[in-house]
Design a protein around this motif. Structure first.
Motif, short mmCIF file in Angstrom:
data_model
loop_
_atom_site.label_atom_id
_atom_site.label_comp_id
_atom_site.label_asym_id
_atom_site.label_seq_id
_atom_site.Cartn_x
_atom_site.Cartn_y
_atom_site.Cartn_z
N VAL A 15 -11.56 -11.96 -8.17
CA VAL A 15 -9.93 -11.82 -8.27
C VAL A 15 -9.35 -10.96 -7.21
O VAL A 15 -9.98 -10.04 -6.98
CB VAL A 15 -9.44 -11.52 -9.67
CG1 VAL A 15 -8.07 -11.32 -9.56
CG2 VAL A 15 -9.96 -12.45 -10.63
N VAL A 16 -8.51 -11.51 -6.28
CA VAL A 16 -7.51 -10.58 -5.39
C VAL A 16 -6.44 -10.73 -5.96
O VAL A 16 -5.56 -12.00 -6.36
CB VAL A 16 -7.65 -11.28 -4.20
CG1 VAL A 16 -6.90 -10.42 -3.11
CG2 VAL A 16 -8.99 -11.22 -3.58
N GLN A 17 -5.64 -9.59 -6.48
CA GLN A 17 -4.36 -9.41 -7.01
C GLN A 17 -3.54 -8.76 -5.88
O GLN A 17 -3.73 -7.87 -5.38
CB GLN A 17 -4.64 -8.54 -8.18
CG GLN A 17 -3.15 -8.26 -8.88
CD GLN A 17 -3.24 -7.39 -10.12
OE1 GLN A 17 -3.48 -8.19 -11.06
NE2 GLN A 17 -3.18 -6.14 -10.07
N LYS A 18 -2.37 -9.48 -5.78
CA LYS A 18 -1.55 -9.11 -4.72
C LYS A 18 0.12 -9.08 -5.17
O LYS A 18 0.46 -9.89 -6.15
CB LYS A 18 -1.28 -9.95 -3.58
CG LYS A 18 -2.60 -10.17 -2.93
CD LYS A 18 -2.43 -11.23 -1.66
CE LYS A 18 -3.70 -11.52 -0.87
NZ LYS A 18 -3.51 -12.54 -0.01
N LEU A 19 0.80 -7.93 -4.88
CA LEU A 19 2.06 -7.74 -5.49
C LEU A 19 2.97 -8.41 -4.18
O LEU A 19 2.73 -7.95 -3.01
CB LEU A 19 2.46 -6.36 -5.57
CG LEU A 19 3.88 -6.08 -6.05
CD1 LEU A 19 4.33 -6.77 -7.27
CD2 LEU A 19 4.25 -4.49 -6.07
N GLN A 20 4.02 -9.23 -4.29
CA GLN A 20 4.69 -9.71 -3.56
C GLN A 20 6.19 -9.72 -3.76
O GLN A 20 6.72 -9.69 -4.86
CB GLN A 20 4.37 -11.43 -3.22
CG GLN A 20 2.94 -11.47 -2.96
CD GLN A 20 2.91 -13.11 -2.92
OE1 GLN A 20 3.19 -13.95 -3.55
NE2 GLN A 20 2.12 -13.54 -1.85
N LYS A 21 7.16 -9.41 -2.57
CA LYS A 21 8.40 -9.29 -2.80
C LYS A 21 9.38 -10.62 -2.36
O LYS A 21 8.85 -10.99 -1.21
CB LYS A 21 8.93 -7.94 -2.24
CG LYS A 21 10.26 -7.84 -2.08
CD LYS A 21 10.87 -6.51 -1.48
CE LYS A 21 12.31 -6.19 -1.95
NZ LYS A 21 12.87 -5.04 -1.34
N ASP A 30 3.80 -10.11 1.20
CA ASP A 30 2.97 -9.22 0.53
C ASP A 30 3.43 -7.73 0.69
O ASP A 30 3.84 -7.27 1.62
CB ASP A 30 1.42 -9.10 1.08
CG ASP A 30 0.81 -10.63 0.78
OD1 ASP A 30 1.35 -11.16 -0.14
OD2 ASP A 30 -0.19 -10.67 1.36
N VAL A 31 3.51 -6.85 -0.55
CA VAL A 31 3.89 -5.55 -0.42
C VAL A 31 2.65 -4.70 0.22
O VAL A 31 1.77 -4.96 -0.01
CB VAL A 31 4.14 -4.97 -1.81
CG1 VAL A 31 4.64 -3.60 -1.84
CG2 VAL A 31 5.38 -5.70 -2.38
N ASP A 32 2.91 -3.73 1.05
CA ASP A 32 2.09 -3.14 1.85
C ASP A 32 1.20 -2.09 0.94
O ASP A 32 1.96 -1.69 -0.04
CB ASP A 32 2.68 -2.03 2.93
CG ASP A 32 3.15 -2.95 4.21
OD1 ASP A 32 2.63 -3.93 4.37
OD2 ASP A 32 3.98 -2.36 4.89
N ASN A 33 -0.04 -2.00 0.73
CA ASN A 33 -0.83 -1.10 -0.22
C ASN A 33 -0.82 -1.63 -1.33
O ASN A 33 -0.58 -0.66 -2.51
CB ASN A 33 -0.57 0.34 0.04
CG ASN A 33 -0.66 0.98 1.66
OD1 ASN A 33 -1.75 0.51 2.34
ND2 ASN A 33 0.32 1.47 2.14
N ALA A 34 -0.72 -2.74 -1.72
CA ALA A 34 -0.23 -3.39 -3.08
C ALA A 34 -1.36 -4.54 -3.20
O ALA A 34 -0.82 -5.59 -4.09
CB ALA A 34 1.06 -3.67 -3.54
N LYS A 51 1.66 0.33 -8.39
CA LYS A 51 2.34 0.60 -7.07
C LYS A 51 3.68 1.38 -7.53
O LYS A 51 4.53 0.72 -8.12
CB LYS A 51 2.63 -0.74 -6.30
CG LYS A 51 3.39 -0.64 -5.24
CD LYS A 51 2.73 0.04 -3.88
CE LYS A 51 3.41 0.29 -2.77
NZ LYS A 51 2.64 1.11 -1.59
N SER A 52 3.79 2.45 -6.85
CA SER A 52 5.05 3.14 -7.06
C SER A 52 5.92 3.12 -5.98
O SER A 52 5.61 2.80 -4.73
CB SER A 52 4.63 4.72 -7.34
OG SER A 52 3.92 5.34 -6.61
N GLY A 53 7.17 3.66 -6.12
CA GLY A 53 7.97 3.84 -5.11
C GLY A 53 8.62 2.43 -4.39
O GLY A 53 9.19 2.20 -3.26
N LEU A 54 8.97 1.35 -5.37
CA LEU A 54 9.16 0.25 -4.94
C LEU A 54 10.77 0.13 -4.69
O LEU A 54 11.63 0.66 -5.38
CB LEU A 54 8.99 -0.92 -5.98
CG LEU A 54 7.29 -1.39 -6.03
CD1 LEU A 54 7.00 -2.10 -7.07
CD2 LEU A 54 6.80 -1.73 -4.92
#
Length: 87
Positions: A15-21, A30-34, A51-54
């Motif tokens: 699995v690859v899990q990515k946070l996206q905005k 894709d959010v950097d370093n997420a 991921k903090s500081g969003l």
């Protein structure tokens, strides 16, 4: 946190899990370093990412899931979480 459960014929899950905005219309970046990835020799896998500081905005998680069966065949699917608004 995401949980992937496949049929018992699956012997390996990656699995690859990515946070996206959301950036407008159909654009998601894709959010950097997420980005987090995990592989397990099982049909059940749990992956976590923090991921903090969003900034404020609308976010979702994209999962790219690759499943391998005992006969060596593989299948990859992409799924998305519900969208969440951060204010």
């Amino acid at each position: 946190e995401s949980t992937v459960t496949a049929t018992s014929s699956v012997v390996k899950v990656s699995v690859v899990q990515k946070l996206q905005k959301h950036w407008g219309l159909w654009i998601w970046n894709d959010v950097d370093n997420a980005e987090w990835s995990k592989t397990a020799n099982t049909f059940n896998l749990v992956i976590q990412g923090v991921k903090s500081g969003l900034d404020s905005g609308t976010y979702r998680v994209q999962l790219d899931i690759t499943m391998e069966k005992a006969d060596g065949s593989t299948e990859t699917v992409t799924v998305y979480s519900m969208e969440e608004v951060l204010e």
